[in-house]
Design a protein around this motif. Sequence first.
Motif, PDB file in Angstrom:
ATOM      1  N   MET A 376      46.142  34.862  32.344  1.00  0.00           N
ATOM      2  CA  MET A 376      44.942  35.387  32.993  1.00  0.00           C
ATOM      3  C   MET A 376      44.170  34.259  33.660  1.00  0.00           C
ATOM      4  N   GLU A 377      43.560  34.560  34.799  1.00  0.00           N
ATOM      5  CA  GLU A 377      42.746  33.546  35.459  1.00  0.00           C
ATOM      6  C   GLU A 377      41.329  34.055  35.695  1.00  0.00           C
ATOM      7  N   ARG A 378      40.363  33.162  35.444  1.00  0.00           N
ATOM      8  CA  ARG A 378      38.951  33.540  35.554  1.00  0.00           C
ATOM      9  C   ARG A 378      38.475  33.496  36.997  1.00  0.00           C
ATOM     10  N   VAL A 379      39.100  32.628  37.782  1.00  0.00           N
ATOM     11  CA  VAL A 379      38.819  32.612  39.215  1.00  0.00           C
ATOM     12  C   VAL A 379      40.083  33.101  39.908  1.00  0.00           C
ATOM     13  N   CYS A 380      39.969  34.132  40.704  1.00  0.00           N
ATOM     14  CA  CYS A 380      41.143  34.680  41.388  1.00  0.00           C
ATOM     15  C   CYS A 380      41.709  33.617  42.327  1.00  0.00           C
ATOM     16  N   SER A 385      37.236  35.302  43.627  1.00  0.00           N
ATOM     17  CA  SER A 385      36.164  35.988  42.901  1.00  0.00           C
ATOM     18  C   SER A 385      36.135  35.443  41.473  1.00  0.00           C
ATOM     19  N   ARG A 386      34.943  35.337  40.917  1.00  0.00           N
ATOM     20  CA  ARG A 386      34.774  34.618  39.652  1.00  0.00           C
ATOM     21  C   ARG A 386      34.486  35.586  38.506  1.00  0.00           C
ATOM     22  N   ASP A 387      35.269  35.483  37.436  1.00  0.00           N
ATOM     23  CA  ASP A 387      35.090  36.321  36.251  1.00  0.00           C
ATOM     24  C   ASP A 387      34.945  37.802  36.618  1.00  0.00           C
ATOM     25  N   ASP A 388      35.771  38.233  37.542  1.00  0.00           N
ATOM     26  CA  ASP A 388      35.700  39.623  38.000  1.00  0.00           C
ATOM     27  C   ASP A 388      37.120  40.188  37.985  1.00  0.00           C
ATOM     28  N   PHE A 389      37.633  40.336  36.782  1.00  0.00           N
ATOM     29  CA  PHE A 389      39.005  40.830  36.646  1.00  0.00           C
ATOM     30  C   PHE A 389      39.100  41.791  35.471  1.00  0.00           C
ATOM     31  N   THR A 390      40.169  42.548  35.434  1.00  0.00           N
ATOM     32  CA  THR A 390      40.428  43.441  34.318  1.00  0.00           C
ATOM     33  C   THR A 390      41.665  42.936  33.581  1.00  0.00           C
ATOM     34  N   GLU A 391      41.551  42.858  32.271  1.00  0.00           N
ATOM     35  CA  GLU A 391      42.714  42.458  31.467  1.00  0.00           C
ATOM     36  C   GLU A 391      43.650  43.647  31.370  1.00  0.00           C
ATOM     37  N   ILE A 392      44.899  43.452  31.777  1.00  0.00           N
ATOM     38  CA  ILE A 392      45.847  44.577  31.768  1.00  0.00           C
ATOM     39  C   ILE A 392      47.143  44.186  31.048  1.00  0.00           C
ATOM     40  N   PRO A 393      47.778  45.164  30.401  1.00  0.00           N
ATOM     41  CA  PRO A 393      49.113  44.879  29.865  1.00  0.00           C
ATOM     42  C   PRO A 393      50.112  44.830  31.020  1.00  0.00           C
TER      43      PRO A 393
END
Lengths: 471, 392
Positions: A376-380, A385-393
């Motif tokens: 996972m990355e916090r910055v795309c 984009s910063r801390d704007d992600f969804t954790e997905i399997p």
Amino acid sequence: MVGIKSYGAYIPKLRLNRELIAKGWDIPGAPGTIAVANYDEDSLTMGVEAAADCLIGFDPAEVGGVFFASTSAPYAEKSAATLIATVLDTKPDIYTVDFANSLRASTQALGAALDAAQVGKAENIIVTSGETRVAEPISTWEQTLGDGAGAVMVGSGEGVIAEYLGSLSIKDEIIYTWRRSEKDHMVREFNPRVAQSFGYQKHMVAGIKAAMEKFDLTPDKVARAVYSAPDFRSHGGVAKRCGFDPASGQVQDALFAFVGGTGTAQPLMMLAGALQSGLKEGDIILLAHYADGVDVLVFRATAALEKLPSRRAISGFLASQIPLESFARFLRYRGIAEVPMPEDTGTPVQMWRDSREVYSLHGSKCNQCGLVRFPMERVCSRCKSRDDFTEIPLTRKGKVFTYIHDNLYVNAEMPTTLAVVDLEGGGRVFLMMTDRKVDEVDIGMEVELTFRKIHEGNHYNNYFWKCRPVR
Amino acid sequence: MSLSIHDIAILGVGTSKKFGEQFDKGVDDLLFEAGFEAIDDAGIKPEQIEAGWVGIAYPFTGLSGAAMADPLKIYDIPITHVENYCCSGMDAFRNACLAVASGMYDMVMACGVEKITDQGGRGLPGLNVGHTVLMRGITAPSAFGLAFARHNREFGLTKEDLAHVAVKNHYNGAAHPRAHFRREVTLEQVMKAPIISGPLGLLDCCPISDGAAAVVVTRKDIAKKYRDDFVMVRALGLSVYTNQLPFDPEFDYLAWRPTVKAAEMAYQQAGIENPLQEIDLAECHDCFTITEILNIEDLGFCKKGEGGKFVREGRANIDGDVAINPSGGLKCFGHPIGATGCRMIWEVTRQLQGRAEGRQREGAKIGLAHNLGGLGGVVCGVTILSSDDKHK
């Protein structure tokens, strides 16, 4: 209604022809093969495989328990069931239990799971059992034992494919086969003939007969007699004495011909084989397993069995194989020939911190541009984009983008095949490829991810994912 | 006085007496040889050095600026340890140039060293650091070699194309008295060498070498007082990409992105529009033959996908369109990781001065040094140097 809701199995891809063992020691060989866990497999990873097979058609979030049974669990002090649940990506609030120290651990786990479901303690409990027992060189066990795993999911309600009718157990104190804790790496035995006659055969027959009486069954009313055995010959003796007709297909194959005796895992593997074999609604399944006593469990197939999505289980995994052509490698994989390896490094702190990635295979999906990344990355990395992600399997299958066969990395299997894999649905992973033939690897080939032991740095098992050609 | 990198001159260069397996020498011996050779070549005294940068990639070789201070006994000045993978040496040089261009110092030293043969094992040590399980199985040749299957698929690159790189670089390096290997190899030998990783055989891979190199950097106006044949800096490109290369879904394995970006920077700084016509020679990072093929394309010497053909047709030979690796490159000269960038600067400088110890590129006026680091192209430095009068 409480019972079995799903089943699965796993048979390692490597098969060792018994003739190779015979040639290795200049001794007589039996026909057929044994299934051999690859160098990166153990009872836990095989338990994961069987459980994943069992979960086909189900959402991991529905799982309410994971029970693991083995006499060859990787840790004497640390739960395998909990790690398996994490790899299966279940919810955190589930019931995990490890069953060990008896070859009957699997039927004990199954019984406990049925009881738990019955009293409403847990629902959708996966009972998975993997086994890798080591035989003494040149002993008859060497050509008898095999590796594998079996799993069932236990629960209640509409989805039950085999209703639980009840069980019966008889104890039998006898020194048949054993391994002392922390002292014995290989299976020991004293006098197999006494144990076969007065231990296994006597109690298996008594247990089956007692169960038939208890549940008002006659041999002809048993659609499938699923009883395990320590060895091929012992299995054959039981049928007649119980009144079963092996020629009719009534007796479930004990898998000795091509897999070998898988100890704790054997009854669950056989049960998976039975459930996969086209049983009809109302068919009675009698499951019996012996080790220092006998456990007999009786089930009745329901209409839901035929609706269960197909899975590999026994027939699928049995058909997918690679011959293990080196007896020396077999000895190495079983830990009989110890080959010094360079020390690796590992930190449990990192494994703990990254467990959702390393074990559960979660990635990040950017909420802005949709890029899927692992880890996972916090910055795309694409749109920043910063801390704007969804954790997905992430999906556990994909296609090879590029690959290489490497002879420099010191590994138990050379060359080491390395692959860059684009996962279905997004995300790219760099993985070692296992259970492959070198010349079948190519760009675009379809692979599936498989949970394996990577190394033992810092004296714990560093597990992670590899990929393999689709089985 | 307002300075720029175009005011920076190389006054002196040096290396260890040999590159290669130097079991009888320690880190300090190597840096002693390189450092004092550069100081003597510059015609200065050690106490004139005002600041230093030392490129070392591995902690076992050395830590901190003291790694440079001790062998030369240059104490009480600022010295910085620079680590940027295999590009550590070139980044040390870049920092030295920028420091002089800032006006802070007049005379500085950049150096690099690596002492790998004190460690055991196969290949480069320590590639397992970073994460406990991610990236397991990777090796230096496989990290670069992963590009082969893609290049083969897209452009038809063959193992024989790769072999031509080794033949060319060994031809050059065989003539070099300081090279790790002093022998030529045939196409057949390269093709039949034992396989290390994928298409890369033993002779497609650079060796594990010990060595050091050093460069004395000053201003043009000061350099003039010491010698006429000082060499001018025209560009200092450096680009860093990602450590997550094989996890990056946007990486196509067809080009080393840091090479492309650092070259863009360097050409822009140097005002180079047509590299093939304007550049006479290039020391180019050829840790593996496949690496050089992609780099030749990424540096703009030919179109993408034509690197194999470019080498096969002899256009990268010492007398070709551009001499690629006149020293023999990492492949033949050797690759002491932290030293390589400065070693490249050393070779290009001496080529531009017309005093190459190995094969001389005739009439060389503009030279390029390209230093790539990381498992599959993470960091890249591109330095352009010139003997051209108009920059003096």
